[in-house]
Write a protein that holds these residues in place. Structure first.
Motif, PDB file in Angstrom:
ATOM      1  N   ALA A  40       0.956  -1.114   0.035  1.00 46.81           N
ATOM      2  CA  ALA A  40      -0.108   0.144  -0.077  1.00 46.81           C
ATOM      3  C   ALA A  40       0.768   1.296  -0.091  1.00 46.81           C
ATOM      4  N   LEU A  41       0.468   2.206  -0.760  1.00 45.95           N
ATOM      5  CA  LEU A  41       0.971   3.570  -0.913  1.00 45.95           C
ATOM      6  C   LEU A  41       1.197   4.165   0.524  1.00 45.95           C
ATOM      7  N   HIS A  42       2.207   4.822   0.917  1.00 45.46           N
ATOM      8  CA  HIS A  42       2.262   5.262   2.304  1.00 45.46           C
ATOM      9  C   HIS A  42       1.944   6.792   2.196  1.00 45.46           C
ATOM     10  N   VAL A  43       0.550   7.005   2.172  1.00 43.63           N
ATOM     11  CA  VAL A  43       0.095   8.352   2.082  1.00 43.63           C
ATOM     12  C   VAL A  43      -0.196   8.791   3.596  1.00 43.63           C
ATOM     13  N   ASP A  44       0.654  10.087   3.877  1.00 45.64           N
ATOM     14  CA  ASP A  44       0.423  10.467   5.298  1.00 45.64           C
ATOM     15  C   ASP A  44      -0.376  12.054   5.237  1.00 45.64           C
ATOM     16  N   TYR A  45      -0.351  12.610   6.221  1.00 45.86           N
ATOM     17  CA  TYR A  45      -0.967  13.810   6.418  1.00 45.86           C
ATOM     18  C   TYR A  45      -0.093  15.018   5.603  1.00 45.86           C
ATOM     19  N   PRO A  49      -6.839  13.631 -10.309  1.00 45.48           N
ATOM     20  CA  PRO A  49      -6.499  13.577 -11.566  1.00 45.48           C
ATOM     21  C   PRO A  49      -5.187  12.633 -11.876  1.00 45.48           C
ATOM     22  N   THR A  50      -5.112  12.294 -13.215  1.00 42.42           N
ATOM     23  CA  THR A  50      -4.112  11.490 -13.324  1.00 42.42           C
ATOM     24  C   THR A  50      -2.889  12.482 -13.605  1.00 42.42           C
ATOM     25  N   LEU A  51      -1.714  11.760 -13.516  1.00 41.32           N
ATOM     26  CA  LEU A  51      -0.395  12.734 -13.922  1.00 41.32           C
ATOM     27  C   LEU A  51      -0.580  13.606 -14.969  1.00 41.32           C
ATOM     28  N   PRO A  99       3.181   7.725 -12.302  1.00 36.26           N
ATOM     29  CA  PRO A  99       2.776   7.475 -10.868  1.00 36.26           C
ATOM     30  C   PRO A  99       1.485   8.274 -10.752  1.00 36.26           C
ATOM     31  N   ARG A 100       0.659   7.801  -9.854  1.00 33.64           N
ATOM     32  CA  ARG A 100      -0.498   8.846  -9.370  1.00 33.64           C
ATOM     33  C   ARG A 100       0.027  10.146  -9.019  1.00 33.64           C
ATOM     34  N   ILE A 155      -0.296  12.026  -6.167  1.00 39.17           N
ATOM     35  CA  ILE A 155      -0.042  11.792  -4.761  1.00 39.17           C
ATOM     36  C   ILE A 155       1.109  10.879  -4.535  1.00 39.17           C
ATOM     37  N   ALA A 156       1.257   9.798  -5.344  1.00 44.40           N
ATOM     38  CA  ALA A 156       2.654   8.832  -5.152  1.00 44.40           C
ATOM     39  C   ALA A 156       3.864   9.655  -5.614  1.00 44.40           C
ATOM     40  N   HIS A 157       3.687  10.483  -6.688  1.00 42.44           N
ATOM     41  CA  HIS A 157       4.850  11.558  -6.876  1.00 42.44           C
ATOM     42  C   HIS A 157       5.241  12.327  -5.794  1.00 42.44           C
ATOM     43  N   VAL A 158       4.284  12.934  -5.030  1.00 43.54           N
ATOM     44  CA  VAL A 158       4.446  13.762  -4.113  1.00 43.54           C
ATOM     45  C   VAL A 158       5.419  12.920  -3.089  1.00 43.54           C
TER      46      VAL A 158
END
Length: 200
Positions: free
Chosen positions: A2-7, A55-57, A140-141, A143-146
């Motif tokens: 799972a992508l590690h999305v945090d605050y 949105p997509t990249l 990448p998505r 948010i994944a790029h971020v």
């Protein structure tokens, strides 16, 4: 995995989207008027701006471009990390932009002595995903790029650019567009990261 999305990542992405929304409003454009230059409807832009969908990249790149903005990589020192500056023959604008964003991140990973698998574990994706992103084979998505940038100590942001100042259309009322924020001058800001073998 799972992508590690945090605050922190969510806030950084929200700042990018908020910057694009502000640029649209400053230009006096409705969501429908902005969508005219894109392969989406105004409703999609509304959903992106409110966070209902991501949105997509490719769409994020085009959305930025339509507003005279560009996604950029910023280093820990606050300087721009500028990737390749020329489009390859036959390369689409989207692929060029993805490569321009990927090269500084790949170079940073290599400078840190980090393996693709190690970075993938930090981001929450496979080694193969990092490899495909670095080689610009699969986007990448956003948010994944971020997260990819953050795990390397960098950040993804959106800024006004000098090579596209007239891209923002004037409002239908005929009122002039507000001046863009200070333009980036690659020769004075940031470090240029190049693809191995690319001419200087």
């Amino acid at each position: 995995m799972a992508l590690h999305v945090d605050y922190t990542a969510e806030r950084a992405f929200a700042r990018i989207v908020g910057g694009l929304r502000s640029a649209r409003l400053d230009a006096g454009l409705s969501q429908n008027a902005l969508a005219v230059g894109m392969p989406v409807r105004g409703r999609a832009i509304s959903e992106w701006e409110t966070g209902a969908i991501e949105p997509t990249l490719g769409h994020l790149i085009q959305w930025s471009h339509e507003l005279g903005r560009r996604l950029v990589i910023i280093g820990r020192d606050g300087e721009l990390r500028i990737g390749p500056v020329r489009q390859r023959p036959g390369e689409t604008f989207e692929i060029f932009e993805r490569r321009r964003l990927a090269v500084p991140l790949r170079n940073r990973r290599l400078a840190l002595g980090m393996a693709q698998g190690e970075l993938g574990a930090l981001v929450g994706v496979s080694r193969d995903s990092i490899q495909r992103w670095e080689l610009v084979r699969v986007p990448p998505r956003p948010i994944a790029h971020v997260i990819w940038a953050q795990k390397l100590g960098y950040s993804l942001d959106v800024l006004a650019v000098p090579d596209n100042p007239r891209r923002v259309r004037r409002p239908s009322s005929g009122a002039p567009c507000p001046p863009c924020s200070p333009m980036i001058k690659a020769s004075t800001l940031g470090r240029v990261d190049r693809t191995p073998g690319e001419a200087r």
